[in-house]
Design an enzyme around this catalytic site. Sequence first.
Site, mmCIF file in Angstrom:
data_model
loop_
_atom_site.group_PDB
_atom_site.id
_atom_site.type_symbol
_atom_site.label_atom_id
_atom_site.label_comp_id
_atom_site.label_asym_id
_atom_site.label_seq_id
_atom_site.Cartn_x
_atom_site.Cartn_y
_atom_site.Cartn_z
ATOM 1 N N SER A 64 0.857 -1.180 0.000
ATOM 2 C CA SER A 64 0.000 0.000 0.000
ATOM 3 C C SER A 64 0.894 1.231 0.000
ATOM 4 O O SER A 64 1.654 1.463 0.944
ATOM 5 C CB SER A 64 -0.892 0.013 1.241
ATOM 6 O OG SER A 64 -1.412 1.316 1.401
ATOM 7 N N HIS A 79 -1.212 -1.211 -4.378
ATOM 8 C CA HIS A 79 -2.491 -0.787 -3.820
ATOM 9 C C HIS A 79 -2.386 0.712 -3.542
ATOM 10 O O HIS A 79 -1.464 1.155 -2.854
ATOM 11 C CB HIS A 79 -2.727 -1.581 -2.530
ATOM 12 C CG HIS A 79 -3.983 -1.261 -1.812
ATOM 13 N ND1 HIS A 79 -5.151 -1.977 -1.991
ATOM 14 C CD2 HIS A 79 -4.269 -0.316 -0.888
ATOM 15 C CE1 HIS A 79 -6.095 -1.484 -1.206
ATOM 16 N NE2 HIS A 79 -5.591 -0.473 -0.529
ATOM 17 N N ASP A 93 -4.235 4.084 -2.116
ATOM 18 C CA ASP A 93 -5.318 4.502 -1.234
ATOM 19 C C ASP A 93 -5.736 5.935 -1.501
ATOM 20 O O ASP A 93 -5.019 6.880 -1.163
ATOM 21 C CB ASP A 93 -4.873 4.363 0.226
ATOM 22 C CG ASP A 93 -4.814 2.911 0.652
ATOM 23 O OD1 ASP A 93 -5.843 2.238 0.563
ATOM 24 O OD2 ASP A 93 -3.726 2.457 1.054
ATOM 25 N N MET A 106 -8.233 8.919 -0.643
ATOM 26 C CA MET A 106 -9.116 9.380 0.449
ATOM 27 C C MET A 106 -9.568 10.800 0.168
ATOM 28 O O MET A 106 -8.765 11.635 -0.265
ATOM 29 C CB MET A 106 -8.369 9.327 1.785
ATOM 30 C CG MET A 106 -7.814 7.953 2.116
ATOM 31 S SD MET A 106 -7.077 7.928 3.759
ATOM 32 C CE MET A 106 -6.289 6.304 3.741
ATOM 33 N N HIS A 156 -7.904 1.996 -4.522
ATOM 34 C CA HIS A 156 -8.882 1.767 -3.447
ATOM 35 C C HIS A 156 -9.500 3.115 -3.103
ATOM 36 O O HIS A 156 -8.881 3.941 -2.437
ATOM 37 C CB HIS A 156 -8.142 1.143 -2.247
ATOM 38 C CG HIS A 156 -8.994 0.961 -1.036
ATOM 39 N ND1 HIS A 156 -8.467 0.742 0.210
ATOM 40 C CD2 HIS A 156 -10.339 0.933 -0.886
ATOM 41 C CE1 HIS A 156 -9.455 0.603 1.094
ATOM 42 N NE2 HIS A 156 -10.597 0.732 0.449
ATOM 43 N N MET A 179 -11.542 5.358 -1.169
ATOM 44 C CA MET A 179 -12.245 5.649 0.088
ATOM 45 C C MET A 179 -12.841 7.038 -0.068
ATOM 46 O O MET A 179 -12.361 8.037 0.512
ATOM 47 C CB MET A 179 -11.256 5.545 1.261
ATOM 48 C CG MET A 179 -10.895 4.097 1.574
ATOM 49 S SD MET A 179 -9.389 3.943 2.535
ATOM 50 C CE MET A 179 -8.190 4.046 1.217
ATOM 51 N N MET A 208 -11.917 -4.966 4.585
ATOM 52 C CA MET A 208 -11.158 -4.078 5.470
ATOM 53 C C MET A 208 -11.032 -4.720 6.852
ATOM 54 O O MET A 208 -12.034 -5.048 7.493
ATOM 55 C CB MET A 208 -11.858 -2.716 5.612
ATOM 56 C CG MET A 208 -11.861 -1.841 4.369
ATOM 57 S SD MET A 208 -10.243 -1.552 3.626
ATOM 58 C CE MET A 208 -9.350 -0.796 4.991
ATOM 59 N N ASP A 218 -7.100 -5.886 3.751
ATOM 60 C CA ASP A 218 -6.413 -4.601 3.855
ATOM 61 C C ASP A 218 -6.527 -4.068 5.278
ATOM 62 O O ASP A 218 -7.632 -3.788 5.745
ATOM 63 C CB ASP A 218 -7.069 -3.633 2.855
ATOM 64 C CG ASP A 218 -6.393 -2.280 2.797
ATOM 65 O OD1 ASP A 218 -5.309 -2.111 3.376
ATOM 66 O OD2 ASP A 218 -6.971 -1.385 2.133
HETATM 67 C C1 DX5 Z 1 -6.325 2.074 5.296
HETATM 68 C C2 DX5 Z 1 -5.840 1.742 3.917
HETATM 69 C C3 DX5 Z 1 -4.788 0.702 3.890
HETATM 70 C C4 DX5 Z 1 -3.531 1.068 4.632
HETATM 71 C C5 DX5 Z 1 -3.047 -0.168 5.282
HETATM 72 O O1 DX5 Z 1 -7.366 2.983 5.186
HETATM 73 O O2 DX5 Z 1 -6.921 1.271 3.107
HETATM 74 O O3 DX5 Z 1 -4.489 0.271 2.571
HETATM 75 O O4 DX5 Z 1 -2.507 1.579 3.833
HETATM 76 O O5 DX5 Z 1 -1.979 0.157 6.082
HETATM 77 P P1 DX5 Z 1 -1.367 -0.869 7.110
HETATM 78 O O6 DX5 Z 1 -0.875 -2.054 6.323
HETATM 79 O O7 DX5 Z 1 -0.299 -0.093 7.753
HETATM 80 O O8 DX5 Z 1 -2.479 -1.262 8.042
HETATM 81 ZN ZN ZN Z 2 -6.415 0.394 1.149
#
Ligand code: DX5
Ligand code: ZN
Length: 223
Positions: free
Chosen positions: A17, A42, A44, A46, A75, A77, A146, A184
Amino acid sequence: MNWWSRYAEHATAVAPSLLSADFADLGRDVARMESAGADLFHLDVMDGQFVPNLTFGPLVVAAVRRRTALQLDAHLMVSRPERHLAAFARAGADAITVHIEAVPDPGAALAEIGSLGVRRGLSLNPGTPLDAVLPWLDRVDLVLVMSVQPGAGGQSFQPAALDKLRGLTARRAADGLGFAISIDGGVNDATAPACRGAGADILVAGSYLFGAADPAAAIAALR
Ligand code: DX5
Ligand code: ZN
């Protein structure tokens, strides 16, 4: 056969990630994880609304695209991600994962992702029952479970996610479906064995991999 198995070199794939990467040296970190044996990346996204935090949009996905040929899963969010699907596809995402909690009409969002020529991902938060995604399993390529509340890296793994992995594995076999199962949040060398045992095809890991002195050993430990 699930979607991911076309690309899979390993029984369990590892997806770093990039949330835990150094954004001032993103290209270097992508190259470092790729040479350490990452299977895909991956990313993320947001929006400060679906989750409190803000990260990046299609521009950064496109920049990563220029640095690797590995598959990229965006991903999202993001509230109402329908507004941005085409932009992430244009940026070069191979899969776009939306949250069941964020789309009023999951069927329409998944259909649009598919029509863009991109793999269709569906994610669910720890508080969302598995039942919420069951109606859509015949039209997704990836289910992202998740195991932490989305919004930040470095949180502790919530073991209740394992029941969801087992439920998905059973349902996929019973219905002869082809989606890949990913997990994840809080994935590390201590939690990965249970994830693999419960049927995860893809392990997403941020802080564990980017905090490792030897990323190749860390990726191997997850597998
Ligand atoms: C959290 C993200 C994850 C995050 C995971 O909202 O969707 O992808 O990067 O991080 P770790 O592996 O540190 O839990
Ligand atoms: Zn993620």
